[in-house]
Design a protein around this motif. Structure first.
Motif, PDB file in Angstrom:
ATOM      1  N   ASP A 117      28.724  28.030  29.904  1.00  8.91           N
ATOM      2  CA  ASP A 117      28.868  28.383  31.309  1.00  8.91           C
ATOM      3  C   ASP A 117      29.432  29.795  31.472  1.00  8.91           C
ATOM      4  O   ASP A 117      30.533  30.093  30.999  1.00  8.91           O
ATOM      5  CB  ASP A 117      29.795  27.369  31.991  1.00  8.91           C
ATOM      6  N   LYS A 118      28.658  30.665  32.129  1.00  4.13           N
ATOM      7  CA  LYS A 118      29.111  32.021  32.463  1.00  4.13           C
ATOM      8  C   LYS A 118      29.431  32.052  33.950  1.00  4.13           C
ATOM      9  O   LYS A 118      28.577  31.738  34.785  1.00  4.13           O
ATOM     10  CB  LYS A 118      28.016  33.031  32.140  1.00  4.13           C
ATOM     11  N   ILE A 119      30.657  32.436  34.300  1.00  2.00           N
ATOM     12  CA  ILE A 119      31.142  32.399  35.684  1.00  2.00           C
ATOM     13  C   ILE A 119      31.427  33.828  36.142  1.00  2.00           C
ATOM     14  O   ILE A 119      32.222  34.537  35.514  1.00  2.00           O
ATOM     15  CB  ILE A 119      32.417  31.555  35.796  1.00  2.00           C
ATOM     16  N   VAL A 120      30.784  34.254  37.204  1.00  2.00           N
ATOM     17  CA  VAL A 120      30.986  35.605  37.734  1.00  2.00           C
ATOM     18  C   VAL A 120      31.603  35.486  39.121  1.00  2.00           C
ATOM     19  O   VAL A 120      30.975  34.986  40.056  1.00  2.00           O
ATOM     20  CB  VAL A 120      29.652  36.379  37.804  1.00  2.00           C
ATOM     21  N   THR A 121      32.838  35.959  39.245  1.00  2.00           N
ATOM     22  CA  THR A 121      33.555  35.890  40.509  1.00  2.00           C
ATOM     23  C   THR A 121      33.155  37.056  41.407  1.00  2.00           C
ATOM     24  O   THR A 121      32.987  38.186  40.942  1.00  2.00           O
ATOM     25  CB  THR A 121      35.081  35.912  40.270  1.00  2.00           C
ATOM     26  N   VAL A 122      33.026  36.777  42.703  1.00  3.57           N
ATOM     27  CA  VAL A 122      32.563  37.770  43.656  1.00  3.57           C
ATOM     28  C   VAL A 122      33.663  38.784  43.970  1.00  3.57           C
ATOM     29  O   VAL A 122      34.811  38.420  44.194  1.00  3.57           O
ATOM     30  CB  VAL A 122      32.102  37.087  44.964  1.00  3.57           C
ATOM     31  N   LYS A 123      33.302  40.072  43.960  1.00  5.56           N
ATOM     32  CA  LYS A 123      34.145  41.156  44.473  1.00  5.56           C
ATOM     33  C   LYS A 123      35.513  41.248  43.799  1.00  5.56           C
ATOM     34  O   LYS A 123      36.532  41.459  44.462  1.00  5.56           O
ATOM     35  CB  LYS A 123      34.330  41.019  45.990  1.00  5.56           C
ATOM     36  N   THR A 124      35.572  41.067  42.478  1.00  7.96           N
ATOM     37  CA  THR A 124      36.821  41.274  41.755  1.00  7.96           C
ATOM     38  C   THR A 124      36.528  42.033  40.466  1.00  7.96           C
ATOM     39  O   THR A 124      35.419  41.985  39.935  1.00  7.96           O
ATOM     40  CB  THR A 124      37.518  39.945  41.404  1.00  7.96           C
ATOM     41  N   LYS A 125      37.535  42.724  39.949  1.00  3.65           N
ATOM     42  CA  LYS A 125      37.389  43.415  38.677  1.00  3.65           C
ATOM     43  C   LYS A 125      37.558  42.416  37.539  1.00  3.65           C
ATOM     44  O   LYS A 125      38.215  41.390  37.698  1.00  3.65           O
ATOM     45  CB  LYS A 125      38.426  44.523  38.564  1.00  3.65           C
ATOM     46  N   ASN A 126      36.995  42.744  36.384  1.00  3.19           N
ATOM     47  CA  ASN A 126      37.068  41.837  35.234  1.00  3.19           C
ATOM     48  C   ASN A 126      36.701  40.420  35.670  1.00  3.19           C
ATOM     49  O   ASN A 126      37.450  39.472  35.453  1.00  3.19           O
ATOM     50  CB  ASN A 126      38.462  41.865  34.610  1.00  3.19           C
ATOM     51  N   ASN A 127      35.536  40.326  36.320  1.00  2.00           N
ATOM     52  CA  ASN A 127      35.209  39.116  37.078  1.00  2.00           C
ATOM     53  C   ASN A 127      34.376  38.092  36.316  1.00  2.00           C
ATOM     54  O   ASN A 127      33.876  37.140  36.910  1.00  2.00           O
ATOM     55  CB  ASN A 127      34.466  39.503  38.356  1.00  2.00           C
ATOM     56  N   THR A 128      34.193  38.264  35.012  1.00  2.00           N
ATOM     57  CA  THR A 128      33.365  37.334  34.249  1.00  2.00           C
ATOM     58  C   THR A 128      34.213  36.498  33.306  1.00  2.00           C
ATOM     59  O   THR A 128      35.040  37.033  32.563  1.00  2.00           O
ATOM     60  CB  THR A 128      32.302  38.087  33.432  1.00  2.00           C
ATOM     61  N   SER A 129      34.030  35.196  33.365  1.00  2.00           N
ATOM     62  CA  SER A 129      34.741  34.290  32.477  1.00  2.00           C
ATOM     63  C   SER A 129      33.760  33.262  31.931  1.00  2.00           C
ATOM     64  O   SER A 129      32.616  33.168  32.390  1.00  2.00           O
ATOM     65  CB  SER A 129      35.900  33.593  33.208  1.00  2.00           C
ATOM     66  N   TYR A 130      34.223  32.480  30.951  1.00  2.00           N
ATOM     67  CA  TYR A 130      33.324  31.552  30.269  1.00  2.00           C
ATOM     68  C   TYR A 130      34.021  30.215  30.029  1.00  2.00           C
ATOM     69  O   TYR A 130      35.238  30.144  29.878  1.00  2.00           O
ATOM     70  CB  TYR A 130      32.887  32.125  28.919  1.00  2.00           C
ATOM     71  N   THR A 131      33.219  29.173  29.997  1.00  2.00           N
ATOM     72  CA  THR A 131      33.709  27.878  29.543  1.00  2.00           C
ATOM     73  C   THR A 131      32.539  27.125  28.901  1.00  2.00           C
ATOM     74  O   THR A 131      31.390  27.572  28.952  1.00  2.00           O
ATOM     75  CB  THR A 131      34.353  27.062  30.677  1.00  2.00           C
TER      76      THR A 131
END
Length: 235
Positions: free
Chosen positions: A65-79
């Motif tokens: 799972d790749k998660i990209v948060t809207v309108k934030t820096k360093n906005n990609t996380s994984y699980t």
């Protein structure tokens, strides 16, 4: 027309004849959108189905799972979610160690049992964060309580799932299509230091797909968030 038929075939491949509540079509991508309490999009998720294996009645698959948060820096996380079906029960466990491992600039391709155990120790993970969906469950049947704890962002998180039960079946319509789902409802209590948050969570799962829809509510009934499956993409 051929292109349309090909795309439809990809979707139907994800809806396998087996009763497991996850996709076993290697390379399939499941796209989700997460919304906040006022209906604004907060992040997008792209889940890729990998590591599909079958031995006897046991089927396994991993959801990266790749998660990209809207309108934030360093906005990609994984699980990572690991699914197993034994012929009657689908079980999912979120590997909470995978995201921190990737964030540490380690090579995702080298993530294995040894790495997971190392990060389990680092994050002081304890407990059981798995859940199961039984074939043919009747409305009103209960699921076992579970709890787990781990260190997240240098803070200890205690999570308790209680009062879980099957709520019957419902058809859910999203941009990804129409899905016949089993509905599950439970209470999720999260304690971080002295702050405790309790949410009522409702989730809908479809055979051959997994999660289609999730809604969470505060104890006063106010909506806290929502997740929707918006696209199923065959590789």
């Amino acid at each position: 027309m051929k292109k349309i038929l090909f795309l439809l075939a990809g979707v139907f491949a994800c809806h396998a004849a087996q009763a497991q509540y996850f996709c076993t079509a290697e390379g399939t991508k499941l796209h989700y959108v997460n919304y906040d309490e006022v209906g604004q999009s907060t992040s997008d998720e792209e889940i890729t189905v990998k590591n599909v294996t079958k031995e006897g009645n046991t089927v396994k698959a991993s959801y990266y799972d790749k998660i990209v948060t809207v309108k934030t820096k360093n906005n990609t996380s994984y699980t990572l979610y690991n699914w197993t079906y034994d012929g009657t029960v689908s079980t999912c466990t979120e590997d909470l160690m995978y995201g921190p491992y990737v964030d540490s600039d380690s090579d995702p391709a080298r993530y294995d049992t040894a790495a997971r155990l190392e990060w389990t120790e680092k994050l002081k993970f304890k407990g059981d964060n798995s859940f199961s969906i039984k074939d043919g469950a009747e409305a009103g049947e209960n699921l076992p309580d579970r709890k787990f704890q781990w260190i997240r962002n240098m803070l200890k998180n205690d999570v308790t799932i209680s009062g879980a039960s099957y709520m019957g079946t419902e058809q859910v319509n999203t941009r990804a299509g129409k899905f016949n789902c089993v509905k599950i409802s439970y209470l999720k209590r999260t304690k971080i230091i002295l702050k405790t948050t309790t949410l009522r969570v409702n989730e809908w799962y479809a055979e051959g797909v997994g999660l289609v829809k999730s809604e969470s509510f505060k104890m006063d009934g106010e909506q806290a968030g929502k997740t929707l499956l918006v696209k199923v993409e065959k590789n």
